[in-house]
Write an enzyme that holds these catalytic residues in place. Structure first.
Site, mmCIF file in Angstrom:
data_model
loop_
_atom_site.group_PDB
_atom_site.id
_atom_site.type_symbol
_atom_site.label_atom_id
_atom_site.label_comp_id
_atom_site.label_asym_id
_atom_site.label_seq_id
_atom_site.Cartn_x
_atom_site.Cartn_y
_atom_site.Cartn_z
ATOM 1 N N ARG A 113 0.848 -1.092 -0.009
ATOM 2 C CA ARG A 113 -0.078 -0.119 -0.114
ATOM 3 C C ARG A 113 0.870 1.431 0.003
ATOM 4 O O ARG A 113 1.760 1.350 0.704
ATOM 5 C CB ARG A 113 -1.169 0.121 1.197
ATOM 6 C CG ARG A 113 -2.036 -1.047 1.236
ATOM 7 C CD ARG A 113 -2.725 -0.787 2.502
ATOM 8 N NE ARG A 113 -3.976 -2.229 2.349
ATOM 9 C CZ ARG A 113 -5.051 -1.742 3.195
ATOM 10 N NH1 ARG A 113 -4.935 -0.878 4.357
ATOM 11 N NH2 ARG A 113 -5.898 -2.692 3.439
ATOM 12 N N ASP B 80 1.006 5.557 0.330
ATOM 13 C CA ASP B 80 0.342 6.636 0.981
ATOM 14 C C ASP B 80 -0.266 7.609 -0.126
ATOM 15 O O ASP B 80 0.451 7.723 -1.166
ATOM 16 C CB ASP B 80 1.091 7.372 2.035
ATOM 17 C CG ASP B 80 1.389 6.486 3.334
ATOM 18 O OD1 ASP B 80 0.592 5.640 3.570
ATOM 19 O OD2 ASP B 80 2.218 6.483 3.832
ATOM 20 N N TYR C 171 12.086 0.584 -3.036
ATOM 21 C CA TYR C 171 11.480 1.891 -3.181
ATOM 22 C C TYR C 171 12.744 2.889 -3.559
ATOM 23 O O TYR C 171 13.862 2.467 -3.347
ATOM 24 C CB TYR C 171 11.088 2.546 -1.878
ATOM 25 C CG TYR C 171 9.671 1.847 -1.657
ATOM 26 C CD1 TYR C 171 8.342 2.591 -1.644
ATOM 27 C CD2 TYR C 171 9.457 0.474 -0.857
ATOM 28 C CE1 TYR C 171 7.217 2.035 -1.306
ATOM 29 C CE2 TYR C 171 8.137 0.132 -0.664
ATOM 30 C CZ TYR C 171 7.075 0.727 -0.790
ATOM 31 O OH TYR C 171 5.847 0.338 -0.302
ATOM 32 N N ARG D 169 9.860 6.814 4.023
ATOM 33 C CA ARG D 169 9.966 8.400 4.042
ATOM 34 C C ARG D 169 10.638 8.897 5.257
ATOM 35 O O ARG D 169 11.208 9.683 5.615
ATOM 36 C CB ARG D 169 8.634 8.836 4.106
ATOM 37 C CG ARG D 169 8.013 8.634 2.703
ATOM 38 C CD ARG D 169 6.397 9.041 2.672
ATOM 39 N NE ARG D 169 6.060 10.307 3.052
ATOM 40 C CZ ARG D 169 4.849 10.961 3.407
ATOM 41 N NH1 ARG D 169 3.986 9.861 3.389
ATOM 42 N NH2 ARG D 169 4.761 12.150 3.869
#
Length: 253
Positions: free
Chosen positions: A50, A52, A114, A206
């Site tokens: 998932r 954001d 990522y 992040r």
């Protein structure tokens, strides 16, 4: 029931994240609405990870099951065209895959990658403006790499996830690698932080980026990253890097 999988790309800017939310524009909501229109029934999907609100994806993977009759209705190219016609123009179904029956995009994933892009320039990154975080002060990449070394391996990453999402849930994760390198994208000079792990907590990447940027700016020493890890408190870590610089790059099975 035959299992299908889709490779998706999307610009996260207009979406309130991947997961469906009533009354909100989401990637999963768009995809499942399109599948329901095609197959005349609700089709539930499972994603590899998932994302954001505002986070992008280049290689998101989504799986779902169809009946034998439904699976034979459309060829792969026709299914892909139909889904792209019925979903938001900032998302794209790039490939239709046929994994083994019972395949789960989430649970069968071995690793997720990522990439976070930073425009470390004094001028605005026009081409990559929606896909990077501009930091005008010089960053010490060497110090950032040293700080990142404390995060490699299996650790409790409670300091690196949203506090609410960590309540009553396991927070140990395995980070396989973190690479920080200068790159050029469409003529734009950027810094790319590539993070590979088996799985990630909510906002973990992040928060890792925000913590490493504090080191790169000289506000913290590299060894501080290890102290943050040991603290197991979200407030011990750096800021949450802006969503627009993060791209869910690929999933490995």
């Amino acid at each position: 029931m035959p299992t299908f999988a889709l490779k998706l790309s999307y610009d996260g800017k207009p979406f309130c994240g991947f997961a469906r939310q009533p009354g909100m524009l989401t990637v999963q909501g768009e995809l499942e609405h399109a599948l329901e229109m095609l197959y005349r029934r609700p089709v539930q999907t499972v994603c590899a990870g998932r994302t954001d609100s505002g986070v992008h994806a280049l290689g998101q993977v989504v799986s779902f099951d169809l009946t034998e009759d439904e699976a034979g209705i459309r060829r792969d190219d026709a299914l892909m065209r139909s889904l792209n016609a019925l979903t938001h123009d900032r998302m794209s179904v790039c490939e239709v895959l046929h994994p083994q029956e019972g395949f789960s995009a989430r649970f069968d994933a071995k690793a997720r990658e990522y990439r976070y892009f930073i425009a470390n320039t004094s001028y605005p990154p026009l081409v990559m403006g929606d896909f990077s975080w501009q930091i005008t002060s010089p960053l010490d990449i060497g110090a950032m790499r040293e700080g990142a070394s404390y995060l490699i391996g299996e650790h409790d990453f409670k300091s690196f996830c949203m506090a609410v999402s960590a309540v009553g849930k396991p927070t140990c994760r395995n980070v396989i690698s973190i690479d920080i390198d200068p790159v050029e994208v469409m003529g734009q000079q950027l810094i790319c932080i590539k993070v590979v792990g088996s799985s990630f907590l909510h906002s973990m990447v992040r928060t890792i980026v925000g913590t490493l940027v504090a080191v790169g700016r000289g506000k913290r020493k590299p060894e501080w990253v290890g102290e943050v890890l040991e603290a197991r408190r979200r407030e011990a870590a750096g800021e949450n890097a802006p969503a627009q610089g993060l791209i869910f790059w690929e999933v490995r099975y």
